[in-house]
Design an enzyme around this catalytic site. Sequence first.
Site, PDB file in Angstrom:
ATOM      1  N   ASP A  96       0.850  -1.191   0.000  1.00  0.00           N
ATOM      2  CA  ASP A  96       0.000   0.000   0.000  1.00  0.00           C
ATOM      3  C   ASP A  96       0.887   1.243   0.000  1.00  0.00           C
ATOM      4  O   ASP A  96       2.067   1.185   0.345  1.00  0.00           O
ATOM      5  CB  ASP A  96      -0.876   0.054   1.261  1.00  0.00           C
ATOM      6  CG  ASP A  96      -1.756  -1.173   1.419  1.00  0.00           C
ATOM      7  OD1 ASP A  96      -1.995  -1.869   0.420  1.00  0.00           O
ATOM      8  OD2 ASP A  96      -2.184  -1.422   2.561  1.00  0.00           O
ATOM      9  N   ASP A 150       1.109   4.416   2.174  1.00  0.00           N
ATOM     10  CA  ASP A 150       0.640   4.947   3.448  1.00  0.00           C
ATOM     11  C   ASP A 150       1.108   6.391   3.592  1.00  0.00           C
ATOM     12  O   ASP A 150       2.309   6.669   3.542  1.00  0.00           O
ATOM     13  CB  ASP A 150       1.193   4.113   4.601  1.00  0.00           C
ATOM     14  CG  ASP A 150       0.729   2.672   4.544  1.00  0.00           C
ATOM     15  OD1 ASP A 150      -0.466   2.434   4.758  1.00  0.00           O
ATOM     16  OD2 ASP A 150       1.568   1.779   4.266  1.00  0.00           O
TER      17      ASP A 150
END
Length: 217
Positions: free
Chosen positions: A142, A144
């Site tokens: 991901d 972040d």
Amino acid sequence: MIWHAHDLLCLSNRAELITPAGNSDKLPFWVVNGAGPVVVRRAHSLNNHSQEFVPVGVRGRCKAERCAAFVPSTCITKSISPFGLVQTKPWMNHPLRDKHPVLKTLIYLLPLLGSLRRPWGVTGSCGYELATGTSQLGPASDLDLVIDGTQFWSREEAAQWLSQITQISCRLDIQLETPTGAIALNEWTAGRHQVMVKSNQGPFLTTNPWDFIKECA
């Protein structure tokens, strides 16, 4: 000195790390003998024999290697905040900046993040890799991000800003760091009556993180 969640701490001696229970001999071998900075996590500091121990998370070579610990503040030689990290623009020289989905998404978002007029930073695997040069990003990683929410940001204004994100190549996790703790930006903009706040005291629900003290009065 005060350290905040997501700050990266460089240490002079990993052997002085202790477990959350206060043990020094129960940590995995890879924790004590590893290299690289540790990450400040959300918890209260410990005070042991007049010495402050900072709550941290330790990253290993893979996602399975994650460990919670405490480190004495006297072992901290340097700190890197997510907000300070972006000032050096480390993604500019990353060899995968035009190939990896996380880095491509970050670069796509730069103009929009720049329009915030709020400090923002990169955390998680991407932030760690950008700060250290140690490979952490995987195919399913991901992106972040953390945005400074010291000043109030209304649900409507935040939702309008978030609606401009239309093209991303990976999952995006944006945390808004308020005076009482972090909230997920997508929860704040979703119109829910209450949002979950991640704080050093643990998670709690509130209708407005900026007015939490007033709510409890």
